[in-house]
Design a protein around this motif. Structure first.
Motif, PDB file in Angstrom:
ATOM      1  N   GLY A 215     -90.087  15.961  60.854  1.00 41.74           N
ATOM      2  CA  GLY A 215     -90.671  15.044  59.884  1.00 41.74           C
ATOM      3  C   GLY A 215     -90.096  13.658  60.126  1.00 41.74           C
ATOM      4  N   PHE A 216     -90.923  12.610  60.007  1.00 38.07           N
ATOM      5  CA  PHE A 216     -90.443  11.274  60.367  1.00 38.07           C
ATOM      6  C   PHE A 216     -90.979  10.222  59.408  1.00 38.07           C
ATOM      7  CE2 PHE A 216     -94.337  12.087  62.749  1.00 38.07           C
ATOM      8  CZ  PHE A 216     -95.091  10.962  62.503  1.00 38.07           C
ATOM      9  N   ILE A 217     -90.276   9.116  59.365  1.00 32.22           N
ATOM     10  CA  ILE A 217     -90.712   7.929  58.625  1.00 32.22           C
ATOM     11  C   ILE A 217     -90.282   6.702  59.413  1.00 32.22           C
ATOM     12  CG2 ILE A 217     -88.630   8.068  57.181  1.00 32.22           C
ATOM     13  CD1 ILE A 217     -90.220   6.594  54.996  1.00 32.22           C
ATOM     14  N   ASN A 218     -91.221   5.801  59.637  1.00 28.57           N
ATOM     15  CA  ASN A 218     -90.957   4.527  60.318  1.00 28.57           C
ATOM     16  C   ASN A 218     -91.385   3.394  59.389  1.00 28.57           C
ATOM     17  OD1 ASN A 218     -90.346   6.097  62.561  1.00 28.57           O
ATOM     18  ND2 ASN A 218     -92.360   5.839  63.474  1.00 28.57           N
ATOM     19  N   GLN A 219     -90.559   2.381  59.276  1.00 27.68           N
ATOM     20  CA  GLN A 219     -90.919   1.239  58.440  1.00 27.68           C
ATOM     21  C   GLN A 219     -90.677  -0.054  59.202  1.00 27.68           C
ATOM     22  OE1 GLN A 219     -90.667   1.627  54.351  1.00 27.68           O
ATOM     23  NE2 GLN A 219     -90.097  -0.489  53.901  1.00 27.68           N
ATOM     24  N   TYR A 220     -91.639  -0.981  59.087  1.00 27.50           N
ATOM     25  CA  TYR A 220     -91.577  -2.234  59.836  1.00 27.50           C
ATOM     26  C   TYR A 220     -91.804  -3.414  58.897  1.00 27.50           C
ATOM     27  CZ  TYR A 220     -92.440   1.044  63.679  1.00 27.50           C
ATOM     28  OH  TYR A 220     -92.376   2.090  64.543  1.00 27.50           O
ATOM     29  N   SER A 221     -91.132  -4.506  59.207  1.00 24.97           N
ATOM     30  CA  SER A 221     -91.326  -5.770  58.491  1.00 24.97           C
ATOM     31  C   SER A 221     -91.606  -6.871  59.506  1.00 24.97           C
ATOM     32  CB  SER A 221     -90.081  -6.130  57.671  1.00 24.97           C
ATOM     33  OG  SER A 221     -89.820  -5.144  56.694  1.00 24.97           O
ATOM     34  N   ASN A 222     -92.382  -7.863  59.062  1.00 29.67           N
ATOM     35  CA  ASN A 222     -92.736  -8.989  59.939  1.00 29.67           C
ATOM     36  C   ASN A 222     -93.464  -8.529  61.197  1.00 29.67           C
ATOM     37  OD1 ASN A 222     -91.850 -11.082  58.373  1.00 29.67           O
ATOM     38  ND2 ASN A 222     -89.915 -11.363  59.440  1.00 29.67           N
ATOM     39  N   MET A 223     -94.235  -7.448  61.094  1.00 25.37           N
ATOM     40  CA  MET A 223     -94.940  -6.953  62.278  1.00 25.37           C
ATOM     41  C   MET A 223     -95.854  -8.034  62.826  1.00 25.37           C
ATOM     42  SD  MET A 223     -95.978  -2.986  61.544  1.00 25.37           S
ATOM     43  CE  MET A 223     -96.506  -2.622  63.214  1.00 25.37           C
ATOM     44  N   MET A 224     -95.737  -8.263  64.129  1.00 29.27           N
ATOM     45  CA  MET A 224     -96.590  -9.257  64.780  1.00 29.27           C
ATOM     46  C   MET A 224     -97.948  -8.638  65.080  1.00 29.27           C
ATOM     47  SD  MET A 224     -93.852 -11.088  67.333  1.00 29.27           S
ATOM     48  CE  MET A 224     -92.673  -9.749  67.520  1.00 29.27           C
ATOM     49  N   GLU A 225     -98.986  -9.344  64.662  1.00 24.33           N
ATOM     50  CA  GLU A 225    -100.345  -8.832  64.824  1.00 24.33           C
ATOM     51  C   GLU A 225    -101.298 -10.007  65.000  1.00 24.33           C
ATOM     52  OE1 GLU A 225    -103.230  -7.065  61.572  1.00 24.33           O
ATOM     53  OE2 GLU A 225    -101.788  -5.545  62.201  1.00 24.33           O
ATOM     54  N   PHE A 226    -102.203  -9.890  65.954  1.00 24.13           N
ATOM     55  CA  PHE A 226    -103.212 -10.931  66.126  1.00 24.13           C
ATOM     56  C   PHE A 226    -104.227 -10.824  64.984  1.00 24.13           C
ATOM     57  CE2 PHE A 226    -101.400 -11.083  70.321  1.00 24.13           C
ATOM     58  CZ  PHE A 226    -101.524 -12.414  70.675  1.00 24.13           C
ATOM     59  N   THR A 227    -104.290 -11.872  64.170  1.00 28.40           N
ATOM     60  CA  THR A 227    -105.093 -11.875  62.953  1.00 28.40           C
ATOM     61  C   THR A 227    -106.223 -12.894  63.077  1.00 28.40           C
ATOM     62  OG1 THR A 227    -103.124 -11.278  61.675  1.00 28.40           O
ATOM     63  CG2 THR A 227    -105.010 -12.123  60.450  1.00 28.40           C
ATOM     64  N   PHE A 228    -107.412 -12.471  62.694  1.00 26.03           N
ATOM     65  CA  PHE A 228    -108.577 -13.358  62.784  1.00 26.03           C
ATOM     66  C   PHE A 228    -108.588 -14.347  61.623  1.00 26.03           C
ATOM     67  CE2 PHE A 228    -113.002 -14.561  62.118  1.00 26.03           C
ATOM     68  CZ  PHE A 228    -113.369 -14.928  63.404  1.00 26.03           C
ATOM     69  N   GLY A 229    -108.945 -15.589  61.937  1.00 28.19           N
ATOM     70  CA  GLY A 229    -109.016 -16.604  60.891  1.00 28.19           C
ATOM     71  C   GLY A 229    -109.432 -17.937  61.470  1.00 28.19           C
ATOM     72  N   GLN A 230    -109.304 -18.962  60.637  1.00 27.37           N
ATOM     73  CA  GLN A 230    -109.638 -20.331  61.034  1.00 27.37           C
ATOM     74  C   GLN A 230    -108.334 -21.088  61.211  1.00 27.37           C
ATOM     75  OE1 GLN A 230    -112.822 -22.179  58.803  1.00 27.37           O
ATOM     76  NE2 GLN A 230    -111.866 -24.189  58.977  1.00 27.37           N
ATOM     77  N   TYR A 231    -108.051 -21.525  62.432  1.00 24.33           N
ATOM     78  CA  TYR A 231    -106.771 -22.159  62.756  1.00 24.33           C
ATOM     79  C   TYR A 231    -107.030 -23.570  63.281  1.00 24.33           C
ATOM     80  CZ  TYR A 231    -105.323 -17.319  62.397  1.00 24.33           C
ATOM     81  OH  TYR A 231    -105.096 -16.041  61.936  1.00 24.33           O
TER      82      TYR A 231
END
Length: 790
Positions: free
Chosen positions: A566-582
């Motif tokens: 059994g496992f649990i993984n937790q992440y903060s500040n995960m880098m992800e390419f996010t769609f938007g207006q830049y």
């Protein structure tokens, strides 16, 4: 004079009371170097490089206990002096599998405190696997997605930039300096002794990039006898299930040839391997041609038996087509804009590349049996885009690691070291950048009978372009105290409940710094725009696990390992390419007209953001076996993984980027993953079958299913929304289920003690499936193969 006479009269006694022996392998009769021979009367000796030893017991009979790494211990009763030959037998195959990556030292698989999978060379050869990405995709809990690998749902799709899984070749990280990714096709898997996959955060011993796990390969060392291995294979792609996908009039072919040789002498040794691959490709224009030479020179000075040095090398040149996105769902094997790169708008690009690494190392045992190891690497990647020179790049990674290791009796060990890593990037796409990463680490492993405890700490300092702060660690509620180094902790425990029953628990932290590509990429492909984000921050996380491993035995020669975790993984500040207006601050939007110079649509696209906080919980069950049941040798690698990957980000603007607003399931993940490979060998015949299943990928970026700008009719992936609707409904096109199910089969015949012919059918059901949006996988294909070993 008296002492000299005593020595002269005693000399015949010592000469005629000696045991002179040779330690060899049972199967190949190769000498075993470094075997430990201990007599019951207290004398000890190690076998030399030719397997020879001499021992002078003070009395007879005496009992000799012989032990050597990767061999079963042996015990002999010696009645008197003389010459003997001792044949070392291999241990019971799976229970004695030796792994290195967990503690940077040899350990039995069942003794480690974290989940691991082992992929053996026979599986790679017999399945006709041509690169490392295909190999690791066979392992339970592991999923490969267009060049990016996820372990237990830890990673999504990131457009080839960054990696949460760290690749090790001979114990040294092997990620590129610009994109921070793995060049899967440049790894000499034909030389590997085995592939070790460690699941969970593993940054204490190996640093940034091991946030989600480690894939470790170690080169097969040469023997005194010498060994030649060779393999040639050729394959052909069949017709896809839908005729609209078939762009070719002549079926595409692919070919591979490889050969390796290794031999060890008394003072030196070497390995050399050559590999060539050529593919016409089932996706139009995505050709691949590559050639590779790799190997190692070993030095073992005769006068300094405690010293071992060497220098490894790997050089690969390649030319490849990059497909990127499809024309439409009905023309999914045709690149967006067509395959003619001279026509504006084609997403297809051609690039050549040179990958080179050189790895000098030294290992030395001092007088107190402490092991000192220095490992270094210079890794260079040159990418030349033949379609668009503006994206050419060159990166260099310089790595150095000093490690001290002391082992006590009964398995207790201390491992400590210092690491330095430097990257230099020169790129038209990213700009010129450099980084420095310094680290100090220590890990202590204490054995208390049946209980093994592990604790480790790593301190990291990182700077990019001379700018510090990425490794800052804040202390206190108000973060008033800042440390310039980031601490990473790992603890673990293993307990042997019974002879073949083991339980384990582990907790590990990890950190990953932004790659140059994630911070500074600025490009566009078709309607897909990517923007830089220099303010991107590192991501951090932790992983915890509780597991049990049970051995199962049938007869004398077959054993399996059943594992539940059994496992649990937790992440903060995960880098992800996010769609938007830049839109840059310096730009004023003036028009909705695409011909206007400041048309706001030019600033719509993806940018790497610290958008995600996530938790992944689940369990995994696997069963791996090897051995004989009567006359049949049976090998298996089977596993099922349940994952619940959820977003903890409650920002409504971020959740609006999800394609399914009714769930918080992380993008590019699924809940169920099943892998199985079984091979049976009877006499000279073998048959094997593989199966892989993953459930429906509920969430992707919403923009892939919609118009980039409403009303314009411009789509990044035309037809994807309708395609996914059919997939979710379990349409007949997808085998009447929403997930992806793929089966492979193979047969083989060995003859003449040195040869094996094989016939392989991949995707035998001709399933239509994608690993990520717009990346339709290969139709049914066939491979004919010849293996040779001398």
């Amino acid at each position: 004079m008296k002492n000299l006479l005593v020595l002269l009269f005693s000399l015949p006694f010592f000469l005629f009371s000696q045991i002179t022996g040779t330690i060899v392998e049972e199967e190949g009769k190769d000498p075993v170097y470094g075997a430990k021979i201990i007599a019951s009367t207290g004398e000890k000796v190690l076998s030399g490089i030719d397997g020879n030893f001499t021992l002078t017991p003070i009395s007879y009979p005496t009992t000799l206990v012989i032990s050597a790494q990767t061999f079963a211990n042996d015990t002999l009763i010696i009645e008197g002096p003389g010459a003997i030959t001792i044949e070392m037998k291999p241990p019971f195959k799976d229970l004695e599998t030796v792994v290195v990556s967990v503690g940077r030292r040899d350990q039995k698989l069942e003794d480690v405190s974290i989940s691991m999978e082992i992929i053996r060379p026979d599986l790679i050869d017999n399945k006709g696997i041509s690169n490392l990405e295909q190999a690791v995709d066979q392992a339970p809990g592991v999923y490969a997605m267009d060049g990016q690998v996820s372990i237990r749902g830890g990673s999504g799709f990131a457009y080839g930039a960054g990696s949460r899984v760290l690749l090790l070749w001979n114990g040294i990280p092997l990620l590129s300096g610009d994109a921070g990714d793995t060049k899967w096709n440049a790894i000499p898997i034909e030389c590997a002794s085995q592939i070790e996959i460690m699941k969970g955060a593993s940054s204490v011993l190996y640093g940034s990039g091991a946030l989600n796990g480690i894939i470790s390969l170690t080169e097969r060392e040469p023997t005194l006898k010498g060994e030649t291995r060779a393999k040639i294979q050729t394959g052909i792609y069949g017709s896809p299930k839908r005729s609209s996908l078939k762009w070719w009039s002549k079926a595409p072919l692919f070919h591979q040839a490889e050969a390796s040789y290794g031999k060890m002498y008394k003072k030196f040794g070497y390995t050399i391997s050559m590999n060539g691959f050529r593919s016409d490709a089932y996706k139009e224009g995505e050709i691949e041609n590559r050639g590779r030479v790799s190997g190692t020179f070993y030095i073992r000075p005769e006068k300094t038996p405690n010293l071992k040095a060497g220098i490894g090398y790997n050089v690969q040149y390649q030319k490849k087509g990059f497909f990127i996105i499809w024309e439409s769902d009905s023309l999914a094997y045709t690149p967006n804009g067509g395959a003619d790169t001279s026509v504006a708008g084609s997403s297809l690009t051609y690039a050549s590349g040179l990958r080179m690494s050189i790895d000098p190392y030294v290992k030395f045992f001092d007088k107190k049996k402490n092991l000192h190891t220095i490992k270094t690497r210079l890794y260079s990647i040159t990418n030349t885009n033949e379609t668009d020179a503006s994206v050419n790049s060159n990166s260099t990674v310089a790595y150095g690691d000093y490690q001290f290791q002391h082992k006590w009796s009964k398995g207790t060990a201390l491992t400590s070291g210092l690491t330095y890593l430097r990257t230099d990037v020169h790129s038209n796409l990213f700009g010129d950048h450099y980084s420095n990463n310094y680290a100090a680490y220590t890990q202590y492993e204490q054995s208390l009978g049946r209980l093994d405890l592990t604790a480790g700490l790593r301190l990291e300092y990182y700077e990019q372009d001379g700018r510090s702060g990425d490794s800052d660690f804040y202390i206190g509620k108000d973060s008033s105290l800042i440390l310039p180094v980031y601490p990473i902790v790992r603890i673990g425990a293993h307990y042997q409940v019974a002879e073949y029953t083991h339980i384990r628990a582990s907790f590990g932290q990890g950190i990953r710094y932004p790659s140059v590509a994630e911070r500074y990429t600025k490009t566009s492909v078709g309607a897909l725009n990517v923007f830089p984000n220099p303010d991107l921050q590192p991501e951090i996380g932790w992983a915890a696990e509780l597991g049990i491993k049970q051995a199962i035995r049938i007869g004398k020669d077959w054993k399996g390992l059943l594992d539940l975790a059994g496992f649990i993984n937790q992440y903060s500040n995960m880098m992800e390419f996010t769609f938007g207006q830049y839109i840059p601050d310096s730009i004023t939007v003036v028009s909705l007209n695409p011909s206007a110079p400041n048309y706001f649509g030019n600033y719509i696209g993806f940018q790497a953001q610290n958008a995600e906080k996530a938790r992944i919980t689940g369990f995994e069950i696997s069963f791996n076996s090897q051995g004989k049941i009567k006359d049949v040798e049976l090998t298996s690698l089977i596993g099922y993984t349940y994952m619940n990957p959820v977003s903890l980000n409650q920002d409504s603007s971020y959740l609006a980027t999800f394609s399914d607003s009714n769930t918080t399931q992380l993008k590019y993940r699924f809940k169920h993953l099943f892998k199985a490979d079984i091979e049976a060998t009877w006499k000279s015949f073998s048959v094997g079958v593989s199966a892989r299943y993953n459930s429906y990928m509920s969430n992707i970026d919403k923009i892939f299913e919609e118009e980039v700008i409403p009303g314009t009719g411009i789509f990044i992936l035309p037809g994807l929304k309708e395609y996914r609707k059919l997939k979710k409904s379990g349409d007949e096109l997808f085998g009447n289920h929403a997930g992806s199910f793929v089966m492979d089969a193979r047969i083989g015949y060995s003859f003449g003690n040195h040869y094996r012919v094989g016939f392989i059918v991949n995707n035998i059901l001709n399933a239509e499936y994608v690993t990520r949006p717009g990346d339709l996988q290969a139709p049914r294909n066939f491979i004919v193969q010849l293996q040779m070993k001398f």
